[in-house]
Write an enzyme that holds these catalytic residues in place. Structure first.
Site: not given
Length: 267
Positions: A67, A69, A124, A231
């Site tokens: 993705s 994010s 992350k 996100s």
């Protein structure tokens, strides 16, 4: 899919077949008689599976970014490598740390098992360490009362899957020893309150329309995506337990849509 568990099962099965044949069946075979096909395959694949299992469990593990994010640091379609030994040695499959070397730092890009569903891997950036007071008010990140310096770089527009054009701004954020770029969409709220889950240690956080403040509990981390307004991260599902940490992302080794990204380090 728990690939580590699948590898471990394959390792055990091929190893047992090869060992059982070597100890019990091979001595009874006539000289020159060909070994069974299952034994031949097990003997051939066992060393390969063992090497892959050890490398993947204790040194590096590949992942694919699904993705956006972490845009602009990571793009969807990036294939990355994750260092498994930076912070310590963990037992494969159960992911329990047995040798502690160091701890994640603010700014590290980390792969971890999603607290809501540990069968999924998330990536992350760590912004809060155990004991930190993390605030994100009016799009300004602050740690323990100190605003994190952000330098405006330029407008940054991009197209999301589905041909949705996103108008954003690119900043250089100075977090710990890891200056990195982040995207901010000025018209988006700092947190969508309707998306905040009920999570463990939820009482450590205060939310309002301007943002949130959270105190990170012991043994946990606060993680956010670099694409701040696109996100789903600790703002919504809570803190990352230390036992969920998989490793530190450090290199992009392939992107079939953009060969220019190959070999880029992850800051």
């Amino acid at each position: 899919m728990n690939f580590a568990l699948i590898l471990f099962i394959a390792l055990v099965v091929t190893g047992l077949i090869w060992l059982a044949d070597h100890l019990f069946f091979k001595p009874g075979r006539a000289q020159g008689q060909k070994e069974p096909l299952l034994v031949e395959y097990s003997r051939s694949f066992f060393p390969v599976i063992l090497i892959v299992f050890l490398l993947r469990s204790f040194l590096v593990e590949p992942f694919r970014i699904p993705s956006g994010s972490m845009v602009p640091t990571l793009q969807a379609g990036d294939f990355i490598l994750v260092n498994k030994y930076t912070w310590g040695i963990r037992l494969p499959v159960i992911n329990r740390k047995i040798i502690d070397i160091s701890q994640p730092e603010r700014g590290d890009v980390v792969v971890f098992r999603y607290p809501v569903d540990p069968s999924l891997d998330y990536i992350k950036r760590i912004v809060g360490l155990p004991g930190d007071r993390v605030s994100y008010i009016d799009k300004q990140l602050s740690i323990n009362g100190q605003p994190v310096k952000m330098d405006f770089l330029r407008p940054y527009d991009y197209v999301k899957p589905g041909l949705n054009n996103v108008v954003a701004q690119l900043f250089l954020e100075h977090l710990g020893h890891h200056p990195h770029q982040v995207l901010i969409q000025p018209d988006e709220p700092p947190v969508r309150l309707e998306g905040v889950r009920v999570f463990r240690y939820r009482d450590h956080c205060d939310y309002n329309e301007r943002g949130f403040t959270c105190v990170v509990p012991p043994g946990h981390y606060f993680a956010m995506g670099d694409n701040r307004d696109d996100s789903t991260d600790s703002r919504y599902w809570g803190f990352v337990p230390d036992e969920n940490i998989v490793g530190r992302a450090f290199l992009i080794w392939m992107n079939f849509d953009d060969f220019g990204r190959i070999g880029k380090s992850i800051e």
